[in-house]
Design a protein around this motif. Structure first.
Motif, PDB file in Angstrom:
ATOM      1  N   SER A   1       3.933  -3.085   2.841  1.00 26.60           N
ATOM      2  CA  SER A   1       3.010  -2.409   3.795  1.00 26.60           C
ATOM      3  C   SER A   1       1.724  -3.167   3.488  1.00 26.60           C
ATOM      4  CB  SER A   1       3.124  -1.239   3.668  1.00 26.60           C
ATOM      5  OG  SER A   1       4.459  -0.578   3.494  1.00 26.60           O
ATOM      6  N   LEU A   2       1.286  -4.192   4.410  1.00 29.37           N
ATOM      7  CA  LEU A   2      -0.262  -4.536   3.974  1.00 29.37           C
ATOM      8  C   LEU A   2      -0.815  -4.491   5.431  1.00 29.37           C
ATOM      9  CD1 LEU A   2       0.343  -7.724   1.782  1.00 29.37           C
ATOM     10  CD2 LEU A   2      -0.464  -5.229   1.261  1.00 29.37           C
TER      11      LEU A   2
ATOM     12  N   ARG B   1      -3.443  -3.572   8.624  1.00 27.96           N
ATOM     13  CA  ARG B   1      -3.804  -2.415   9.495  1.00 27.96           C
ATOM     14  C   ARG B   1      -2.530  -2.361  10.464  1.00 27.96           C
ATOM     15  NH1 ARG B   1      -9.625  -1.610  11.677  1.00 27.96           N
ATOM     16  NH2 ARG B   1      -9.588  -0.246   9.871  1.00 27.96           N
ATOM     17  N   GLU B   2      -1.785  -3.119  10.712  1.00 30.10           N
ATOM     18  CA  GLU B   2      -0.777  -3.142  11.487  1.00 30.10           C
ATOM     19  C   GLU B   2       0.770  -2.945  10.920  1.00 30.10           C
ATOM     20  OE1 GLU B   2      -0.214  -5.195  14.985  1.00 30.10           O
ATOM     21  OE2 GLU B   2      -2.164  -5.548  15.438  1.00 30.10           O
ATOM     22  N   LEU B   3       1.386  -1.811  10.612  1.00 33.64           N
ATOM     23  CA  LEU B   3       2.173  -1.536  10.159  1.00 33.64           C
ATOM     24  C   LEU B   3       3.474  -1.606  11.109  1.00 33.64           C
ATOM     25  CD1 LEU B   3       1.684   1.700   7.725  1.00 33.64           C
ATOM     26  CD2 LEU B   3       1.824  -0.889   7.058  1.00 33.64           C
ATOM     27  N   GLN B   4       4.660  -2.061  10.772  1.00 32.10           N
ATOM     28  CA  GLN B   4       5.842  -2.335  11.752  1.00 32.10           C
ATOM     29  C   GLN B   4       6.386  -1.114  11.768  1.00 32.10           C
ATOM     30  OE1 GLN B   4       5.587  -4.962  13.591  1.00 32.10           O
ATOM     31  NE2 GLN B   4       3.940  -5.364  12.195  1.00 32.10           N
ATOM     32  N   PRO B   5       6.793  -0.360  12.953  1.00 30.08           N
ATOM     33  CA  PRO B   5       7.617   0.549  13.088  1.00 30.08           C
ATOM     34  C   PRO B   5       9.135   0.391  12.290  1.00 30.08           C
ATOM     35  CG  PRO B   5       6.658   0.221  15.337  1.00 30.08           C
ATOM     36  CD  PRO B   5       6.308  -1.139  14.307  1.00 30.08           C
ATOM     37  N   GLU B   6       9.462  -0.839  12.616  1.00 27.81           N
ATOM     38  CA  GLU B   6      10.759  -1.386  11.784  1.00 27.81           C
ATOM     39  C   GLU B   6      10.829  -0.858  10.334  1.00 27.81           C
ATOM     40  OE1 GLU B   6       9.351  -3.350  13.792  1.00 27.81           O
ATOM     41  OE2 GLU B   6       9.976  -2.715  15.614  1.00 27.81           O
TER      42      GLU B   6
ATOM     43  N   THR C   1       0.913  -1.362   0.000  1.00 25.14           N
ATOM     44  CA  THR C   1       0.146  -0.038   0.057  1.00 25.14           C
ATOM     45  C   THR C   1       0.970   1.143   0.006  1.00 25.14           C
ATOM     46  OG1 THR C   1       0.079   0.016   2.353  1.00 25.14           O
ATOM     47  CG2 THR C   1      -1.918  -0.928   1.140  1.00 25.14           C
ATOM     48  N   GLY C   2       2.241   1.047   0.366  1.00 30.29           N
ATOM     49  CA  GLY C   2       3.223   2.415   0.356  1.00 30.29           C
ATOM     50  C   GLY C   2       2.810   3.003   1.612  1.00 30.29           C
ATOM     51  N   ASN C   3       2.102   2.460   2.511  1.00 27.65           N
ATOM     52  CA  ASN C   3       1.698   3.299   3.581  1.00 27.65           C
ATOM     53  C   ASN C   3       3.060   3.401   4.565  1.00 27.65           C
ATOM     54  OD1 ASN C   3      -0.724   3.898   2.850  1.00 27.65           O
ATOM     55  ND2 ASN C   3      -1.532   2.072   4.167  1.00 27.65           N
ATOM     56  N   SER C   4       4.076   2.735   4.675  1.00 26.39           N
ATOM     57  CA  SER C   4       5.161   2.865   5.363  1.00 26.39           C
ATOM     58  C   SER C   4       5.760   3.964   5.186  1.00 26.39           C
ATOM     59  CB  SER C   4       5.998   1.569   5.243  1.00 26.39           C
ATOM     60  OG  SER C   4       5.512   0.315   5.935  1.00 26.39           O
TER      61      SER C   4
END
Ligand code: PLP
Length: 865
Positions: A320-321, A323-328, A143-146
């Protein structure tokens, strides 16, 4: 590696481009920027405009192609933008139909060979934020959300650093919990902020858990949360949830929502700053890969950026998939982006680049806000906040552009002509990285003793330690008295009275007022090309119409004659109308112009025979610069008045002085009514006179005028030799350490070629304005090469940009002088080489034909050479 990115229709914005250009606004904007006058850009506009007329089709289609993206390691990527035929609102209203189109687009992309597909802001929302698409897709999906979350945080950090906002003292609200971007952004910003408020529509389990984990408050009422926050990061997927009126004054909002979370399509208030979040700037080389990227000047949504980066890194993986994106993962994609030259410092507001005016107004609001700590307020004006020297210097340059001189800084661009210096010692300046530069400008003659000369600095320190009085109007300051005595003892005979002020222009003002008051005449005669200062009186006798035009009418009865023209001087003064003739021994700012030998002596004789005062302006030539304490001594001239400033302050304090004959002073100010007619509050202040006294001592004890003669001869000899060798040098001239090298203007065929290669035809309209800069190309080239290649700081003379001034501190050594000569020789060699190549290229192109009509037209044989 091939990649695809899905977007919803862009025709709407294309239509607005078209509307914008109805009045020719776009074309006008581009016309002011020669660098953007390219055929490629022209084509893009036409294409975007043509597309505006196309109604979106009911099918998935490719709307842009990004060919040959190249990363810093040489890795390449090739991408396509696929458009799904549903607008943002339609996607939200009918997610199932949208999902159908998304599957279709992903399939088409996979068939084309894409190995990763990025979902745009809207297409990423439906189908479990990419999870459903990923499950059914043969290729990797993101999704490119990171990168979007990373960018939103950088927007906050960049702005906070720029405005010295201490995040640990701020209340931050993150709106859009438990959305993926909002949640990871909250997690990453939590350690940096004072208080954290999470804002969501409902108090769901995940939202509450996150709040507990981050020790944050959870609020469902957006208006209530905004009433407590001063930093807001908003990333909902529903849009329009924030009224601008709800924001507290001094609030910074980073709005990552698509459609936007802040309502309204323009800023409604000056006391808040609303940034369009989630946009990142790609390097120029990448922007050139596609019309769309280029059209947006390389500013792209971060979700597209993430997809590009993964393709460049050949990472064929779901990134990035859900609801839970990883901070790392957010930090990782951020550092990959930086490695690929992505830039997070360019900020946008309501879709346009953030302007300095908006930042300044916002900053003023924060400056006035009650309750802000005194420390933060004072840090805003102090360049010593905890930051790396490089960051400090970058911020200083930004502030300079914002508060001091935007145009000068914009012209500098990336040229490296304007450095930020943070320290000066002796003949050297230091930049933030500690690199040292030999100073061949010496503050336009105010640093004859170099930077922070120890004896002069000690004298100023002593004055402070011993608590010499500050400013004592209409009282006696013993130190000013001592300096007056010393100056008179050194000045040409006849000069016996001293008036203290703070600058060169004030000294000139004092001299021309004295002339009118003492003679009863009004006329003031000066020379073409003269520079005497920029306040109204001194500007009126300055010989540079460009400096004068906007300020007309200047003071009356001023006239000019050619510099060095005895006959014109005699003819003009014989009218006996003139109170004074004001002249520089060498025209410094005018291009280091020397008058014919004997000019000042002759001028003195003509002045005496016509009862005109001779004012010699020694602001730049004085205090040892030309090899004697005052330049008039070379011809044993005794002026009626003499002006001093610049190095009289020893390079540490501002001070100016006007010296004149006693009888003139008495005529002008010799009555009770007149004796305080011309005064200056700061003139003769203790610290300035302490510096002045020490400066005159150092001039003598270190034999600096004599050194100016020796080093000047060394330079003249070396420069004259170089002038004979290289075509770019026209003439070398000057005396002592006030020297100038006039370079030739850029060849006319190069200038005309520049006009001819411009396909839009806009260049010719702005050519007049930039013509002078193009002429001075060799001087700019020399300054840049000396600065960047040889660490030598030089400048051109302000009224004549074809002349490079050679004006180092008088303390310069033989070795440093030789270092300059070696560097200058190499620089001239480089300039001649570049010019010969340009000339050769022009001669081989069709546009160069009329300049080189004798040459054969360009042939393939030429190309092979
Ligand atoms: N006079 C001369 C000869 C100068 O060179 C200058 C400055 O360059 C001035 C006057 C004006 O001095 P200031 O900039 O201190 O006002």
């Amino acid at each position: 590696m091939r990649f695809a990115f899905l977007v919803h229709p862009v025709a709407e914005s294309a239509a607005s481009f078209k509307k914008l250009d109805e009045g020719g606004v776009l074309r006008k904007l581009w016309g002011t920027d020669p660098l953007r006058l390219t055929g490629a850009l022209h084509k893009v506009v036409q294409r975007v405009m043509a597309e505006a007329d196309d109604a979106p089709t009911a099918e998935v289609r490719v709307v842009d192609e990004m060919e040959n993206l190249v990363g810093p390691s040489g890795a390449t990527a090739h991408g396509r933008l696929y458009e799904v035929p549903m607008g943002a609102m339609a996607i939200l209203e009918d997610p199932d139909r949208a999902l159908g189109y998304i599957h279709q687009a992903v399939q088409q992309a996979a068939d084309w060979g894409a190995r990763i597909v990025g979902l745009g802001s809207m297409t990423g929302i439906v189908g479990g934020r990419g999870t459903v698409v990923a499950e059914q897709s043969a290729v990797a999906v993101t999704t490119g959300n990171s990168l979007t979350a990373y960018t939103a945080l950088q927007n906050v950090f960049e702005t906070a650093a720029d405005l010295n906002i201490d995040l640990s003292k701020e209340t931050v609200a993150v709106v859009g919990i438990p959305g993926s971007i909002a949640s990871v952004a909250a997690t990453l910003i939590a350690p940096h902020c004072g208080r954290l408020i999470l804002v969501g529509r409902r108090a769901s389990g995940p939202a509450q858990r996150l709040a507990n984990q981050l020790s944050a408050d959870f609020i469902t009422d957006v208006a209530e949360a905004l009433g407590q926050a001063t930093i807001v990061v908003s990333a909902t997927s529903s849009g329009s949830c924030i009224e601008q009126a709800w924001l507290q004054p001094g609030t910074l909002v980073v709005d990552v929502g698509v459609p936007t979370d802040v309502r309204g399509d323009a800023a409604e208030r000056e006391d808040v700053l609303i940034l369009t979040g989630g946009l990142v700037h790609v390097p120029v080389t990448m922007a050139q890969a596609s019309p769309l990227l280029w059209f947006q000047h390389g500013m792209i949504p971060s979700c597209l950026g993430e997809t590009m980066l993964l393709a460049l890194e050949e990472r064929e993986e779901n990134f990035s998939l859900g609801r839970e994106l990883q901070p790392e993962a957010v930090q990782e994609i951020g550092s990959i982006a930086r490695r690929h030259g992505f830039d997070f410092s360019q900020l946008y507001s309501f879709g346009s680049p953030l302007c300095d005016e908006a930042l300044v107004r916002f900053q003023k609001t924060r400056g006035r806000m009650k309750g802000r700590s005194a420390r933060e307020a004072s840090e805003n004006s102090r360049p010593t906040a905890a930051a790396t020297p490089k960051k400090l210097a970058d911020r200083a340059a930004k502030l300079y552009a914002r508060y001091i001189n935007p145009v000068l800084m914009a012209m500098n661009g990336g040229s490296g002509l304007i450095e930020t210096f943070v320290r000066g010692e002796g003949e050297y300046l230091y930049d933030a990285a500690g690199k040292k530069y030999l100073d061949f400008v010496a503050g336009f003659g105010s640093l004859n003793f170099g930077h922070n000369h120890p004896a002069i600095a000690a004298a100023v320190n002593t004055a402070i330690r011993e608590q010499w009085p500050g400013f004592t109007p209409t009282s006696v300051n013993p130190y000013a008295a001592a300096l007056a005595e010393k100056l008179v003892s050194k000045a040409p005979s006849g000069l016996e009275m001293v008036f203290f002020c703070n600058s060169g222009t004030e000294a000139v003002e004092a001299s021309i007022k004295l002339a009118r008051a003492a003679t009863g005449r009004t006329g003031l005669l000066s020379c073409d090309g003269a520079f005497h200062g920029k306040s109204m009186g001194s500007l009126s006798v300055t010989g540079h119409p460009g400096y004068q035009r906007p300020f007309q009418p200047l003071i009356g009865d001023c006239q000019r004659i050619p510099y060095g023209d005895f006959e014109a001087l005699e003819r003009t003064l014989s009218t006996r109308r003139f109170a004074a003739f004001i002249v520089e021994p060498i025209q410094a700012e005018g291009g280091i112009r020397m008058p014919p030998a004997g000019y000042l002596r002759e001028a003195q004789a003509i002045c005496r025979s016509t009862d005109t005062l001779l004012i010699v302006d020694e602001v730049q030539t004085g205090i040892g610069r030309t090899g004697l304490t005052f330049a008039v001594e070379h011809e044993d001239v005794h002026p009626d008045a003499m002006t001093l400033a610049k190095s009289l302050g020893g390079g540490l304090m501002p001070i100016g002085a006007m010296l004149c004959r006693r009888e003139l002073w008495m005529k002008a100010y010799g009555t009770v009514a007149n004796c305080t007619l011309h005064t200056s509050t700061f003139g003769g202040g203790s610290l300035a006179t302490a510096a002045g006294l020490a400066a005159l001592d150092v001039l003598e004890s270190e034999g600096l005028a004599e050194n100016a003669t020796r080093r000047g001869e060394q330079l003249l000899e070396g420069l004259t030799r170089i002038a004979k060798q290289f075509r770019c040098v026209k003439q070398v001239r000057g005396r002592g350490l006030l020297l100038g090298v006039e370079l030739n203007p850029l060849q006319s065929n190069v200038k005309s070629h520049w006009l001819q290669i411009d396909p839009t035809g806009m260049a010719r309209y702005i050519a007049a304005e930039v013509g002078q800069m193009i002429d001075a190309f060799h001087v700019l080239h020399a300054m840049q090469t000396l600065m960047q290649g040889h660490a030598i700081y030089t400048q051109f003379t302000r009224s004549n940009p074809l002349v490079l001034r050679i004006e180092p501190p008088l303390t310069i050594t033989e070795g440093q002088t030789q270092e300059f000569l070696t560097a200058f020789e190499k620089t001239c060699e480089e300039i001649d080489f570049v010019v010969s190549i340009i000339a050769e290229m022009i001669a081989k192109t069709s546009v160069g034909k009329h300049d080189a009509a004798q040459r054969a037209p360009f042939t393939s044989a030429d190309a092979a050479q």
